[in-house]
Write a protein that holds these residues in place. Structure first.
Motif, PDB file in Angstrom:
ATOM      1  N   VAL A 199      11.403   6.693  -3.820  1.00 28.06           N
ATOM      2  CA  VAL A 199      11.278   7.526  -5.022  1.00 28.06           C
ATOM      3  C   VAL A 199      12.567   7.686  -5.816  1.00 28.06           C
ATOM      4  CG1 VAL A 199       9.349   8.807  -4.024  1.00 28.06           C
ATOM      5  CG2 VAL A 199      11.667   9.733  -3.831  1.00 28.06           C
ATOM      6  N   GLN A 200      13.613   6.953  -5.474  1.00 27.36           N
ATOM      7  CA  GLN A 200      14.891   7.183  -6.135  1.00 27.36           C
ATOM      8  C   GLN A 200      14.855   6.957  -7.640  1.00 27.36           C
ATOM      9  OE1 GLN A 200      18.009   4.731  -4.534  1.00 27.36           O
ATOM     10  NE2 GLN A 200      16.558   3.127  -3.992  1.00 27.36           N
ATOM     11  N   GLU A 201      13.899   6.198  -8.133  1.00 26.95           N
ATOM     12  CA  GLU A 201      13.785   5.955  -9.577  1.00 26.95           C
ATOM     13  C   GLU A 201      12.748   6.856 -10.244  1.00 26.95           C
ATOM     14  OE1 GLU A 201      15.841   3.816 -11.143  1.00 26.95           O
ATOM     15  OE2 GLU A 201      16.793   3.433  -9.198  1.00 26.95           O
ATOM     16  N   ILE A 202      12.130   7.748  -9.500  1.00 25.93           N
ATOM     17  CA  ILE A 202      11.098   8.625 -10.065  1.00 25.93           C
ATOM     18  C   ILE A 202      11.714   9.973 -10.397  1.00 25.93           C
ATOM     19  CG2 ILE A 202       8.914   9.822  -9.627  1.00 25.93           C
ATOM     20  CD1 ILE A 202       8.125   7.556  -7.786  1.00 25.93           C
ATOM     21  N   PRO A 203      11.744  10.336 -11.674  1.00 22.19           N
ATOM     22  CA  PRO A 203      12.279  11.647 -12.040  1.00 22.19           C
ATOM     23  C   PRO A 203      11.445  12.768 -11.429  1.00 22.19           C
ATOM     24  CG  PRO A 203      11.913  10.281 -13.990  1.00 22.19           C
ATOM     25  CD  PRO A 203      11.304   9.571 -12.827  1.00 22.19           C
ATOM     26  N   ASN A 204      12.099  13.792 -10.919  1.00 27.43           N
ATOM     27  CA  ASN A 204      11.436  14.975 -10.371  1.00 27.43           C
ATOM     28  C   ASN A 204      10.452  14.665  -9.250  1.00 27.43           C
ATOM     29  OD1 ASN A 204      12.771  16.661 -12.328  1.00 27.43           O
ATOM     30  ND2 ASN A 204      11.298  15.880 -13.817  1.00 27.43           N
ATOM     31  N   ALA A 205      10.719  13.642  -8.461  1.00 24.58           N
ATOM     32  CA  ALA A 205       9.813  13.277  -7.365  1.00 24.58           C
ATOM     33  C   ALA A 205       9.620  14.431  -6.389  1.00 24.58           C
ATOM     34  CB  ALA A 205      10.333  12.048  -6.636  1.00 24.58           C
ATOM     35  N   ALA A 206      10.625  15.271  -6.233  1.00 23.47           N
ATOM     36  CA  ALA A 206      10.515  16.394  -5.303  1.00 23.47           C
ATOM     37  C   ALA A 206       9.369  17.334  -5.667  1.00 23.47           C
ATOM     38  CB  ALA A 206      11.825  17.170  -5.238  1.00 23.47           C
ATOM     39  N   GLN A 207       8.998  17.382  -6.946  1.00 20.65           N
ATOM     40  CA  GLN A 207       7.875  18.219  -7.365  1.00 20.65           C
ATOM     41  C   GLN A 207       6.533  17.544  -7.094  1.00 20.65           C
ATOM     42  OE1 GLN A 207      10.830  18.247  -9.525  1.00 20.65           O
ATOM     43  NE2 GLN A 207      11.157  20.033  -8.244  1.00 20.65           N
ATOM     44  N   GLY A 208       6.561  16.286  -6.728  1.00 20.86           N
ATOM     45  CA  GLY A 208       5.339  15.567  -6.378  1.00 20.86           C
ATOM     46  C   GLY A 208       5.311  14.186  -6.997  1.00 20.86           C
ATOM     47  N   PHE A 209       4.744  13.254  -6.258  1.00 20.19           N
ATOM     48  CA  PHE A 209       4.570  11.896  -6.755  1.00 20.19           C
ATOM     49  C   PHE A 209       3.343  11.296  -6.070  1.00 20.19           C
ATOM     50  CE2 PHE A 209       6.894  11.313  -2.860  1.00 20.19           C
ATOM     51  CZ  PHE A 209       6.458  10.103  -2.357  1.00 20.19           C
ATOM     52  N   LYS A 210       2.853  10.218  -6.614  1.00 21.68           N
ATOM     53  CA  LYS A 210       1.695   9.534  -6.051  1.00 21.68           C
ATOM     54  C   LYS A 210       2.179   8.467  -5.079  1.00 21.68           C
ATOM     55  CE  LYS A 210      -1.305   7.975  -9.009  1.00 21.68           C
ATOM     56  NZ  LYS A 210      -2.165   7.150  -9.891  1.00 21.68           N
ATOM     57  N   LEU A 211       1.675   8.506  -3.841  1.00 18.55           N
ATOM     58  CA  LEU A 211       2.008   7.506  -2.840  1.00 18.55           C
ATOM     59  C   LEU A 211       0.739   6.725  -2.506  1.00 18.55           C
ATOM     60  CD1 LEU A 211       4.012   6.241  -0.830  1.00 18.55           C
ATOM     61  CD2 LEU A 211       3.331   8.004   0.796  1.00 18.55           C
ATOM     62  N   LEU A 212       0.759   5.460  -2.862  1.00 21.83           N
ATOM     63  CA  LEU A 212      -0.356   4.562  -2.574  1.00 21.83           C
ATOM     64  C   LEU A 212      -0.045   3.810  -1.294  1.00 21.83           C
ATOM     65  CD1 LEU A 212      -0.428   3.090  -6.150  1.00 21.83           C
ATOM     66  CD2 LEU A 212      -2.117   4.664  -5.244  1.00 21.83           C
ATOM     67  N   PHE A 213      -1.048   3.616  -0.448  1.00 21.46           N
ATOM     68  CA  PHE A 213      -0.823   2.813   0.741  1.00 21.46           C
ATOM     69  C   PHE A 213      -2.083   2.061   1.122  1.00 21.46           C
ATOM     70  CE2 PHE A 213      -1.766   7.125   2.011  1.00 21.46           C
ATOM     71  CZ  PHE A 213      -2.676   7.013   3.043  1.00 21.46           C
ATOM     72  N   SER A 214      -1.869   0.914   1.741  1.00 21.74           N
ATOM     73  CA  SER A 214      -2.973   0.032   2.053  1.00 21.74           C
ATOM     74  C   SER A 214      -2.563  -0.950   3.147  1.00 21.74           C
ATOM     75  CB  SER A 214      -3.374  -0.756   0.802  1.00 21.74           C
ATOM     76  OG  SER A 214      -4.369  -1.710   1.094  1.00 21.74           O
ATOM     77  N   PRO A 215      -3.517  -1.385   3.977  1.00 23.73           N
ATOM     78  CA  PRO A 215      -3.197  -2.429   4.949  1.00 23.73           C
ATOM     79  C   PRO A 215      -3.234  -3.831   4.332  1.00 23.73           C
ATOM     80  CG  PRO A 215      -5.439  -1.696   5.269  1.00 23.73           C
ATOM     81  CD  PRO A 215      -4.836  -0.823   4.191  1.00 23.73           C
ATOM     82  N   ILE A 216      -3.651  -3.933   3.068  1.00 19.23           N
ATOM     83  CA  ILE A 216      -3.668  -5.229   2.379  1.00 19.23           C
ATOM     84  C   ILE A 216      -2.829  -5.146   1.110  1.00 19.23           C
ATOM     85  CG2 ILE A 216      -5.896  -5.944   3.330  1.00 19.23           C
ATOM     86  CD1 ILE A 216      -7.188  -5.151   0.699  1.00 19.23           C
ATOM     87  N   ALA A 217      -2.344  -6.277   0.645  1.00 19.89           N
ATOM     88  CA  ALA A 217      -1.444  -6.322  -0.513  1.00 19.89           C
ATOM     89  C   ALA A 217      -2.111  -5.790  -1.769  1.00 19.89           C
ATOM     90  CB  ALA A 217      -0.964  -7.746  -0.745  1.00 19.89           C
ATOM     91  N   PHE A 218      -1.317  -5.115  -2.592  1.00 17.48           N
ATOM     92  CA  PHE A 218      -1.738  -4.703  -3.921  1.00 17.48           C
ATOM     93  C   PHE A 218      -0.556  -4.908  -4.858  1.00 17.48           C
ATOM     94  CE2 PHE A 218      -0.296  -0.934  -1.707  1.00 17.48           C
ATOM     95  CZ  PHE A 218       0.417  -0.199  -2.635  1.00 17.48           C
ATOM     96  N   SER A 219      -0.841  -5.053  -6.132  1.00 19.61           N
ATOM     97  CA  SER A 219       0.175  -5.527  -7.078  1.00 19.61           C
ATOM     98  C   SER A 219       1.398  -4.625  -7.206  1.00 19.61           C
ATOM     99  CB  SER A 219      -0.441  -5.777  -8.451  1.00 19.61           C
ATOM    100  OG  SER A 219      -0.966  -4.574  -8.977  1.00 19.61           O
ATOM    101  N   GLU A 220       1.268  -3.324  -7.028  1.00 18.30           N
ATOM    102  CA  GLU A 220       2.397  -2.417  -7.249  1.00 18.30           C
ATOM    103  C   GLU A 220       3.166  -2.063  -5.978  1.00 18.30           C
ATOM    104  OE1 GLU A 220      -0.841  -1.264  -8.017  1.00 18.30           O
ATOM    105  OE2 GLU A 220      -0.865  -1.961 -10.071  1.00 18.30           O
ATOM    106  N   TYR A 221       2.878  -2.717  -4.853  1.00 18.04           N
ATOM    107  CA  TYR A 221       3.528  -2.247  -3.624  1.00 18.04           C
ATOM    108  C   TYR A 221       5.031  -2.510  -3.671  1.00 18.04           C
ATOM    109  CZ  TYR A 221       4.203  -6.576  -0.866  1.00 18.04           C
ATOM    110  OH  TYR A 221       4.631  -7.782  -0.374  1.00 18.04           O
ATOM    111  N   GLN A 222       5.773  -1.571  -3.070  1.00 16.70           N
ATOM    112  CA  GLN A 222       7.231  -1.622  -3.065  1.00 16.70           C
ATOM    113  C   GLN A 222       7.821  -1.776  -1.670  1.00 16.70           C
ATOM    114  OE1 GLN A 222       6.756   2.161  -5.113  1.00 16.70           O
ATOM    115  NE2 GLN A 222       8.634   1.635  -6.191  1.00 16.70           N
ATOM    116  N   ALA A 223       7.061  -1.433  -0.658  1.00 18.74           N
ATOM    117  CA  ALA A 223       7.581  -1.461   0.701  1.00 18.74           C
ATOM    118  C   ALA A 223       6.527  -2.010   1.650  1.00 18.74           C
ATOM    119  CB  ALA A 223       7.981  -0.061   1.147  1.00 18.74           C
ATOM    120  N   GLU A 224       6.963  -2.907   2.512  1.00 12.38           N
ATOM    121  CA  GLU A 224       6.100  -3.416   3.568  1.00 12.38           C
ATOM    122  C   GLU A 224       6.597  -2.815   4.874  1.00 12.38           C
ATOM    123  OE1 GLU A 224       4.335  -7.663   4.923  1.00 12.38           O
ATOM    124  OE2 GLU A 224       6.513  -7.585   4.649  1.00 12.38           O
ATOM    125  N   LEU A 225       5.784  -1.940   5.445  1.00 10.35           N
ATOM    126  CA  LEU A 225       6.125  -1.288   6.696  1.00 10.35           C
ATOM    127  C   LEU A 225       5.363  -1.985   7.814  1.00 10.35           C
ATOM    128  CD1 LEU A 225       5.933   2.455   5.572  1.00 10.35           C
ATOM    129  CD2 LEU A 225       7.880   0.910   5.499  1.00 10.35           C
TER     130      LEU A 225
END
Length: 115
Positions: A43-69
């Motif tokens: 979230v380092q590039e998301i302004p005011n993330a501490a107030q809340g942000f959307k976290l998407l997660f999936s076991p399969i690839a999606f176009s906006e993913y940023q991290a592979e855990l």
């Protein structure tokens, strides 16, 4: 086929990243054991993330993913995952699975600011 992508809305509460998922009775469920550092990096590039942000997660690839855990091991009914690109590791509690996460070898995460 059911939707493989899930979404939660983490926010900061008393120095912890937490999320709510009322259908499972989860209120201010904390991320612990390495996950705060992973979220901070996401979230380092998301302004005011501490107030809340959307976290998407999936076991399969999606176009906006940023991290592979990648799954490392099970412990205390939760699971350790590693973000190789950032050399970070964190534990996901069983509570996240109550919110619909599917246990898998890989979680792909993406974050977006709130509208």
């Amino acid at each position: 086929m059911p939707n493989a992508m899930m979404v939660i809305f983490p926010y900061r509460h008393e120095d912890y990243w937490v999320f709510d998922y009322e259908p499972a009775g989860l209120i201010r469920e904390p991320f612990v054991s390495g996950m705060p550092a992973i979220i901070d990096s996401l979230v380092q590039e998301i302004p005011n993330a501490a107030q809340g942000f959307k976290l998407l997660f999936s076991p399969i690839a999606f176009s906006e993913y940023q991290a592979e855990l990648v799954w490392v091991r099970e412990q205390y009914n939760g699971n350790w995952y590693r973000w190789e690109a950032k050399n970070l590791e964190g534990w996901l509690s069983p509570a996240l699975f109550k919110a619909g996460a599917k246990l898998g070898e890989v979680f792909l995460w993406g974050s977006q600011g709130m509208p």
